[in-house]
Each structure stands twice: as C-alpha cells, then as structure tokens.
Design a protein around this motif. Structure first.
Motif, PDB file in Angstrom:
ATOM      1  N   LEU A 127      13.916   1.148  11.082  1.00 36.46           N
ATOM      2  CA  LEU A 127      14.530   1.061   9.750  1.00 36.46           C
ATOM      3  C   LEU A 127      14.375   2.390   9.016  1.00 36.46           C
ATOM      4  O   LEU A 127      13.432   3.136   9.260  1.00 36.46           O
ATOM      5  CB  LEU A 127      13.839  -0.018   8.919  1.00 36.46           C
ATOM      6  N   SER A 128      15.299   2.664   8.086  1.00 39.96           N
ATOM      7  CA  SER A 128      15.137   3.853   7.253  1.00 39.96           C
ATOM      8  C   SER A 128      14.034   3.581   6.232  1.00 39.96           C
ATOM      9  O   SER A 128      13.662   2.427   5.990  1.00 39.96           O
ATOM     10  CB  SER A 128      16.441   4.174   6.534  1.00 39.96           C
ATOM     11  N   GLN A 129      13.535   4.654   5.658  1.00 34.70           N
ATOM     12  CA  GLN A 129      12.391   4.560   4.740  1.00 34.70           C
ATOM     13  C   GLN A 129      12.670   3.581   3.584  1.00 34.70           C
ATOM     14  O   GLN A 129      11.825   2.772   3.238  1.00 34.70           O
ATOM     15  CB  GLN A 129      12.083   5.968   4.209  1.00 34.70           C
ATOM     16  N   GLY A 130      13.885   3.671   3.022  1.00 32.31           N
ATOM     17  CA  GLY A 130      14.220   2.811   1.888  1.00 32.31           C
ATOM     18  C   GLY A 130      14.159   1.336   2.262  1.00 32.31           C
ATOM     19  O   GLY A 130      13.622   0.507   1.524  1.00 32.31           O
ATOM     20  N   SER A 176       0.832  -1.201   0.000  1.00 33.83           N
ATOM     21  CA  SER A 176       0.000   0.000   0.000  1.00 33.83           C
ATOM     22  C   SER A 176       0.868   1.253   0.000  1.00 33.83           C
ATOM     23  O   SER A 176       2.060   1.205   0.284  1.00 33.83           O
ATOM     24  CB  SER A 176      -0.934  -0.006   1.205  1.00 33.83           C
ATOM     25  N   GLN A 177       0.222   2.367  -0.322  1.00 39.97           N
ATOM     26  CA  GLN A 177       0.940   3.641  -0.420  1.00 39.97           C
ATOM     27  C   GLN A 177       1.535   4.024   0.925  1.00 39.97           C
ATOM     28  O   GLN A 177       2.659   4.472   1.023  1.00 39.97           O
ATOM     29  CB  GLN A 177      -0.044   4.706  -0.906  1.00 39.97           C
ATOM     30  N   LYS A 178       0.704   3.824   1.980  1.00 37.59           N
ATOM     31  CA  LYS A 178       1.184   4.106   3.329  1.00 37.59           C
ATOM     32  C   LYS A 178       1.833   2.827   3.863  1.00 37.59           C
ATOM     33  O   LYS A 178       1.288   1.745   3.694  1.00 37.59           O
ATOM     34  CB  LYS A 178      -0.022   4.472   4.198  1.00 37.59           C
ATOM     35  N   PHE A 179       2.971   2.971   4.517  1.00 39.79           N
ATOM     36  CA  PHE A 179       3.648   1.795   5.062  1.00 39.79           C
ATOM     37  C   PHE A 179       2.711   1.059   5.999  1.00 39.79           C
ATOM     38  O   PHE A 179       2.149   1.652   6.921  1.00 39.79           O
ATOM     39  CB  PHE A 179       4.910   2.221   5.809  1.00 39.79           C
ATOM     40  N   SER A 180       2.536  -0.244   5.801  1.00 40.23           N
ATOM     41  CA  SER A 180       1.529  -0.918   6.608  1.00 40.23           C
ATOM     42  C   SER A 180       1.997  -2.262   7.141  1.00 40.23           C
ATOM     43  O   SER A 180       1.246  -3.208   7.212  1.00 40.23           O
ATOM     44  CB  SER A 180       0.238  -1.078   5.810  1.00 40.23           C
ATOM     45  N   LEU A 181       3.259  -2.317   7.538  1.00 45.39           N
ATOM     46  CA  LEU A 181       3.704  -3.481   8.310  1.00 45.39           C
ATOM     47  C   LEU A 181       3.684  -3.077   9.784  1.00 45.39           C
ATOM     48  O   LEU A 181       3.481  -1.911  10.118  1.00 45.39           O
ATOM     49  CB  LEU A 181       5.110  -3.892   7.893  1.00 45.39           C
ATOM     50  N   TYR A 182       3.944  -4.043  10.670  1.00 38.00           N
ATOM     51  CA  TYR A 182       3.900  -3.754  12.101  1.00 38.00           C
ATOM     52  C   TYR A 182       5.209  -3.123  12.544  1.00 38.00           C
ATOM     53  O   TYR A 182       6.257  -3.752  12.497  1.00 38.00           O
ATOM     54  CB  TYR A 182       3.600  -5.025  12.893  1.00 38.00           C
ATOM     55  N   GLU A 183       5.138  -1.887  12.982  1.00 41.49           N
ATOM     56  CA  GLU A 183       6.345  -1.138  13.355  1.00 41.49           C
ATOM     57  C   GLU A 183       6.965  -1.705  14.624  1.00 41.49           C
ATOM     58  O   GLU A 183       8.156  -1.562  14.855  1.00 41.49           O
ATOM     59  CB  GLU A 183       5.997   0.346  13.589  1.00 41.49           C
ATOM     60  N   GLY A 192       8.846   9.261  -0.989  1.00 39.74           N
ATOM     61  CA  GLY A 192       9.651   9.678   0.153  1.00 39.74           C
ATOM     62  C   GLY A 192      10.967   8.942   0.298  1.00 39.74           C
ATOM     63  O   GLY A 192      11.510   8.826   1.397  1.00 39.74           O
ATOM     64  N   VAL A 193      11.505   8.422  -0.820  1.00 40.01           N
ATOM     65  CA  VAL A 193      12.741   7.655  -0.755  1.00 40.01           C
ATOM     66  C   VAL A 193      13.812   8.369  -1.580  1.00 40.01           C
ATOM     67  O   VAL A 193      13.516   8.955  -2.613  1.00 40.01           O
ATOM     68  CB  VAL A 193      12.477   6.241  -1.305  1.00 40.01           C
ATOM     69  N   ASP A 194      15.052   8.310  -1.130  1.00 41.49           N
ATOM     70  CA  ASP A 194      16.117   9.013  -1.857  1.00 41.49           C
ATOM     71  C   ASP A 194      16.411   8.322  -3.197  1.00 41.49           C
ATOM     72  O   ASP A 194      16.044   7.167  -3.401  1.00 41.49           O
ATOM     73  CB  ASP A 194      17.380   9.090  -0.991  1.00 41.49           C
ATOM     74  N   PRO A 195      17.072   9.045  -4.125  1.00 37.70           N
ATOM     75  CA  PRO A 195      17.278   8.515  -5.483  1.00 37.70           C
ATOM     76  C   PRO A 195      18.034   7.193  -5.509  1.00 37.70           C
ATOM     77  O   PRO A 195      17.707   6.310  -6.316  1.00 37.70           O
ATOM     78  CB  PRO A 195      18.099   9.605  -6.174  1.00 37.70           C
ATOM     79  N   VAL A 196      18.988   7.010  -4.617  1.00 35.47           N
ATOM     80  CA  VAL A 196      19.750   5.755  -4.619  1.00 35.47           C
ATOM     81  C   VAL A 196      18.836   4.591  -4.249  1.00 35.47           C
ATOM     82  O   VAL A 196      18.818   3.552  -4.908  1.00 35.47           O
ATOM     83  CB  VAL A 196      20.935   5.847  -3.632  1.00 35.47           C
TER      84      VAL A 196
END
Ligand code: ATP
Ligand code: MG
Lengths: 314, 375
Positions: free
Chosen positions: A137-140, A84-91, A166-170
C-alpha cells in the motif's frame, strides 16, 4: 464522570539522567481535538506512550478515561485506540487480515467485527484492496488503515502520534477529514504534530519544548495571548544584517526571519513603521515593503520557544 | 480465547507467506537426517591390526580366526616379538594389536582362565573404542563357544566348568550399529534446533518490526500472546517428528521397539522445554541477531552435555551434575529407549517429569518476564 477524558498531573519521564518529559500537566476535554505541538525530540511520543500505558512514568500521574495509567494500564488500554508514529501493522498480512487480527485481539464478536470491517474499509477508502498485502500500500493508505485498526473497537479516546508524517498534502487533507468525522462522533482525539497548519484544526493546543509545556489554549487564544504587539512583515535587502540591526532597537520587541522576509514585533504600529523605515534608510538597506500581518501559530511557536530558552538560560 | 486464536492464525499466515520458511521447516530436518544417516557413519570395519601369536597352539589359531572372520579387523602384520607390535602402532600402520602369550592354549585346556592382550591406538579414539568393543564381543562369543564345548565334554564327569563372565557386554544394539544410536539422537537435535530457533525469533521479530508496540496497547494478556505463539510452533514440531521418525524407521530401518503414541506424547513434553527456552530468549533480547546468538549460546553446551557425543558417565562431577538441568539429556534417554529398547511409561516417567517441570518453569518465567511495556 468529569468532563475531561484525560487528566495529566506533573507527569515526568527520565531516561537515565536525561529528562524527556518534565512535569507536564493538562486536561483534555471530552470530544476535543487536542493538539500536542512540538519540534523533533520535544517529548511528544514519550508523553503519548506514557498515556497509553506503554511506558511507565518516572513520576506524576494521569487519568485516561478515568483510569490511573500507573495502577490500571490494562483498563486504559481497553478504552483507547493508538496509532504509533512508526507504522506498526503487519506488512505481510493483507488489509483484511490485519483488521480481522486486531478484531480478534480486542475480543470482538463476529457480527460486530463484520460490520466494523465494512465500516473501516469504507472510511479508509480501502474497498477493493481488502486482499492487497499491506506492504504494497502507499503511505497514505497505510496510515488510513492504521487509523481504521486503531478505532476498530470504537474507543472513546484516540491517540495519534504524528499520523501524517511522510504523506502528501492531498492524503493529509483526507486524513484530517477522517479525524474531524471521528471528533463529530464524540471521540476525543489526542494528536501530536509538528505541522502548524494541522494545529490550526485543533480545538485546544499544548506547545511542548524540551519536555516542558510552553504554551496552552485554542489557536486563536494562543495567538492573542502570546503576540500582544503588532507584527510587521518587512521585505528588504540584506535580511540578516537588518535583523541584527533591528534587534538592538528598544522599540523592537522581537525579530525573526520568515522565508525572505522579516517579522518584526513593534510596540505600536504607526510609530513602528516610521522608525523602521528611518533606521533601514540610515543603514543603507533598501526597503521594499512593510505590511501589518495576522500572526500565525508559527510566530507563536517560535516566540514561546525563544522565551522559554531565555528563561532557562537565566 | 479469541485473542489466542487471532495470534495463532496470524502466525500461520506469516509462516505460509514467507517463501523461505517452508523448506526450512520441513525439508531441512529430512536433509539433516539423511546426512547423519548416510554420511556420518561411525561404524568401523577393516581396522588394520597387527598380531603377535607367541603361543602358536590350535587354540590360539582358533581364537585369531574368530577375530578376523568378523570382518571388523584386517590382519596386516604378524610379528614375533612384542617390541615389533609397538613399532607398527607407533608408525600408524596398525590401530589395533592382538598379543597371545605363551601358554594360552594349555591354560584353556586345563580349564583355567586365559588372557589375550588387546592394544588399541588411543589417538584414534573413535575407532579404538569401537574396536575394543568389537574385540570384547568377539572374545566373549569365543569364550561361550569354548564353554559349551567344555560343558559337553564334562557332562558325564560331574565336574562344573569355571565360568568367567566377560565384563563388556553390548545390549540392545548387538551389531553396534552407530546409525541405530545416532538417528534417534538426530531427531532430538533437529527438534531442539527447530523449535528453539523458531520461538526465539517469535517475540523479538515483532519488537524489531514495531508491531509489538501496537500489540501491547491492546488488552491482550501475556499468557495469551505466549500461547498463541507457542501452538503453531508445536504443530510444526509434530510434523517434523512424524517426518523424521518415519524416515528413520522405514528409510534407515532403525529398530522401533516402543510405543508410537508414547513417543509422540513425550516429544510434545520435550518441545515445551525448547519452545519455552526460545520464548524466554525472545523476551530478553532486543533484536533477532541477539536472540539468535543467545539461542546458539544455549544450544551448544546443551548438546555437548547431553550424552549425544560424550558419555555423561565420563564427565567430571560438576558437569555431570549440570546435566541434570539439560532437558535434551532426558529426551535422548527417552527417544533411544523407545526406539532401541522398547521402553515404556514405567521406565520413562521420571524423564518425562523432569522435562515437564523444566518446561513449566521456563514458560512461567517467559510470561513473567514479558511485560507489556516498551523499554
Ligand atoms: N527509550 C529511550 N531512551 C533514551 N532516550 C529516549 C528514549 N525515547 C526517547 N528518548 C529521548 O527523549 C526525547 C524525546 O523523545 P520523543 O520521541 O518523545 O520526541 P518527539 O517529540 O516524539 O520527537 P519526534 O518529532 O522526533 O517524534 C528525545 O531526545 C529522545 O532521544
Ligand atoms: Mg515522536
């Protein structure tokens, strides 16, 4: 079976009086990377949610992996992976706990799960972080983990809703490498995005605007069919004034501002260059450069939206 | 089955990782019981009283002695006229009054029934009720004593004494210890609040976090999800029951006359109703705040209509009928019965059945209500 993984026919979704998705129809070929391209609020997520059985369509039908999304949404769910567009695992679960959880929910046998767990950790580059809390974890990395959980049960079709927001180019590059690998393995990938450079990596694209499809085809076909006139990139002073001025000329097809330059579509290149220079000189606007350019998807996108809005206004 | 296990495991991990959760789950119930056990004491002693003895006979003096030796009442004032009784009570100097009319002793000697008037200040309804209960008890004991005496005297003559059964009798909790009555009730309340709150957060929390979206694109079935959410809360409830029951029986020495296993089994049945209700609330709420308010909105009337504070017999007909669908009402009967009366399955099966039906219906409703859709 047909060669299409997904067949959509006149699919619509209304929220009250507002039509978010307006009778869209398209087919997605097996093994393609299919790009769904549109601005914010265009109806991308709504379409994808209907195809995943998360939202009930207001009208129209779709077959996903041969199953009707209205009549057998649960069968659809077994054949797809969804991110999904919004992160939806268990933080508050660790990387490994998340993967094991979804393995359990998909009813995977223990040996399969063990090998898939290793595969996902490898693929997402999360080896060594199995026991990190997902929250940290970082967004990527989060997005690669989400992708891993979505393909854990080896679905034939993968839906990715703006996976690289929301993720950097790399990290974006790394993520697209994963998408390409999955596609090579025969997975059909349905991906929404509003990054036009990402869209260039798709085999097939639909442009969606205000709930309607306004363009279809491969990136090159889209460019060829939309932009038949040469496009000149013009570097000049007082760009806004120049744009208004040129818009009124009959030999100009369309004008838009790209950064500090103007993109001007003309009927014929040589004559266009001559008339452009003459008109700007007449208005006293300094001209620095005129170049013929290959149109980008962005040109296509803006042009299609413009045409569609004009049509709707009529 | 794997899916249920996966959910169950995930719930336990999440509970364990939340640093605030453990104290809430296991410390709060114990603290609440301690609070009720020690601080909230409805036992009334030394009720200030006024006496108007118009008879002044040995019999009236004996009766008054019995009255004031009990320790429940203090003899603050002695007045001659009944009007003075009113002024003491009106002035708030006394809560109870004992008036012994002229002829009390003579009537007793003659073997006829005698009356003593007992007045209580109704504005202090708690002490008044309890005081009246004490008074009735003391009076009946006194009457029994007299009776025995008379019986001995009359044995030879062949005459049978007139026997007047006192109307108020206190069963099962003859010391009228409010703690014995309250503590089992508190167990029921703790269990309800705990399980309902937990489960009402259960599904809505996932909606809020967005994890529900990921969960409902999986092939999991609503029943599996609900079961996986229910079992961990049930386990927590069982631990709380064990903690609170042990504290009540060993710490507060509340008599436990019934069967421990029966209590455990019926606690499980009761928890099905509260967990079901909580899950139902969770499926119909959009966010945790809504779920919380809805849960409280349900809990308060349930407690008020449950026999915990107000006796159901004195409620107006409509509300009395309404209590039939309040599971905790049945549970109070169960738990007080098992603790204080030693009630068994024969007495409690109908309460158990009522709770089981409620639980089954509300759980079925939650499963039906829980659609695997976003909306
Ligand atoms: N549940 C809903 N109720 C009412 N309106 C909604 C709902 N979901 C979406 N919409 C509206 O439908 C339109 C399309 O939304 P959608 O999320 O599909 O857009 P999108 O293309 O995914 O945009 P974005 O790039 O912002 O994710 C938007 O105008 C949105 O406000
Ligand atoms: Mg979206």
């Amino acid at each position: 079976m047909t060669s299409s993984s997904i067949e959509v026919r006149a699919l619509s979704k209304r929220f009250g009086a507002f039509t978010a998705v307006d009778a869209v129809s398209f087919d997605v070929r097996r093994g393609d990377i299919f790009g769904f391209l549109g601005a914010n609020g265009a109806g991308k997520s709504t379409t994808i949610r209907m195809l995943c059985g998360l939202l009930e369509p207001t009208s129209g039908t779709a077959l996903v992996a041969g199953h009707d999304i209205r009549r057998s949404p649960e069968k659809v769910k077994r054949s797809i992976g969804y991110m999904s567009q919004k992160f939806s695992l268990y933080e508050d679960l660790t990387v490994e706990e998340n993967i094991r959880f979804f393995g359990g929910v998909y009813n995977m046998a223990a040996p399969d799960l063990a090998s898939r767990l290793r595969w996902v950790l490898e693929m997402a580059g999360l080896r060594g972080r199995e026991h990190s809390l997902t929250r940290n974890l970082s967004q990527g990395w989060k997005q690669r983990l989400a992708l891993g959980c979505a393909v854990l049960h080896e679905p034939g079709i993968l839906f990715l809703d703006e996976p690289t927001g929301g993720v950097d180019p790399v990290s974006r590059r790394a993520f697209w490498d994963l998408i390409n690998r999955l596609s090579e393995d025969g997975v059909t990938v349905f991906v929404t995005t509003h990054y036009l450079d990402e869209a260039e990596s798709c085999n097939d694209i639909r442009l969606i605007h205000a709930g309607r499809i306004v363009g279809a085809g491969s990136p090159s076909a889209l460019k060829a069919s939309t932009i038949r006139n040469p496009i000149l990139e013009v570097e000049c002073g007082r760009t806004v004034e120049a744009m208004d001025l040129l818009r009124r000329e009959p030999w100009v097809r369309d004008v838009s501002i790209f950064g500090v330059n103007l993109h001007v579509g003309v009927v014929e290149e040589a004559e266009g260059r001559r008339r452009l220079a003459a008109r700007l000189e007449q208005a006293g606007i300094p001209l620095r450069r005129i170049d013929r350019i290959v149109p980008s998807l962005e040109d296509v996108f803006l042009r299609r939206i413009e045409d569609s809005d004009k049509e709707a206004g009529r | 089955m794997k899916a249920v296990l996966a959910i169950l495991k995930k719930e336990f991990i999440q509970i364990r990782r939340d640093p605030r959760m453990l104290p809430i789950l296991f410390l709060a119930p114990v603290l609440q019981l301690l609070l009720f056990g020690f601080a909230v004491n409805l036992d009334v002693r030394d009720i200030p009283s006024v006496v108007c003895d118009q008879d002044r006979s040995p019999q009236s003096r004996a009766y008054l002695d019995a009255f004031f030796h009990s320790g429940y009442f203090t003899r603050r004032f002695d007045v001659g006229r009944t009007e003075d009784v009113d002024s003491r009570i009106d002035g708030g100097q006394a809560v109870m009054a004992v008036i012994i009319p002229r002829g009390f002793g003579e009537r007793l000697l003659a073997g006829r029934g005698a009356t003593a008037q007992i007045i209580a200040d109704g504005t202090e309804s708690q002490s008044a009720t309890i005081g009246l209960n004490y008074a009735a008890m003391i009076t009946s004991r006194y009457a029994q004593g007299l009776l025995a005496e008379t019986f001995v005297r009359l044995r030879g003559s062949g005459l049978r004494p007139v026997l007047i059964e006192p109307e108020v009798r206190v069963f099962y909790n003859p010391d009228l210890k409010s703690r014995n009555f309250l503590v089992p009730g508190v167990l029921g309340m703790i269990l309800m609040v705990m399980t309902m709150m937990l489960s009402s957060m259960g599904i809505v929390r996932e909606k809020e976090a967005g994890t529900m979206e990921q969960l409902i694109v999986t092939p999991i079935r609503p029943g599996q999800l609900i079961l996986g959410k229910l079992l961990p809360f049930l386990a927590i409830g069982v631990i709380d029951v064990v903690l609170v029951t042990s504290l009540a029986a060993f710490g507060f020495r509340v008599p436990f006359r019934g069967d421990v296993l029966l209590l455990g089994g019926l606690c499980l049945v009761f928890m099905l109703t509260t967990l079901g209700l909580g899950l139902f609330i969770s499926t119909i709420s959009r966010n945790q705040q809504q779920a919380m308010f809805t849960a409280v909105f349900f809990m308060i009337p349930m407690i008020l209509l449950s026999n915990f504070v107000f006796p159901i017999e004195t409620m107006p007909g409509f509300f009395r009928a309404l209590t039939a669908i309040i599971p905790i009402k049945y549970f109070f009967t169960v738990i007080r019965g098992i603790f204080l009366k030693g009630s068994g399955w024969a007495e409690l099966w109908d309460e158990a059945a009522a709770m089981a039906v409620f639980g089954a219906v509300i759980l079925a409703l939650s499963i039906v209500r829980f659609k695997k859709r976003l909306e």
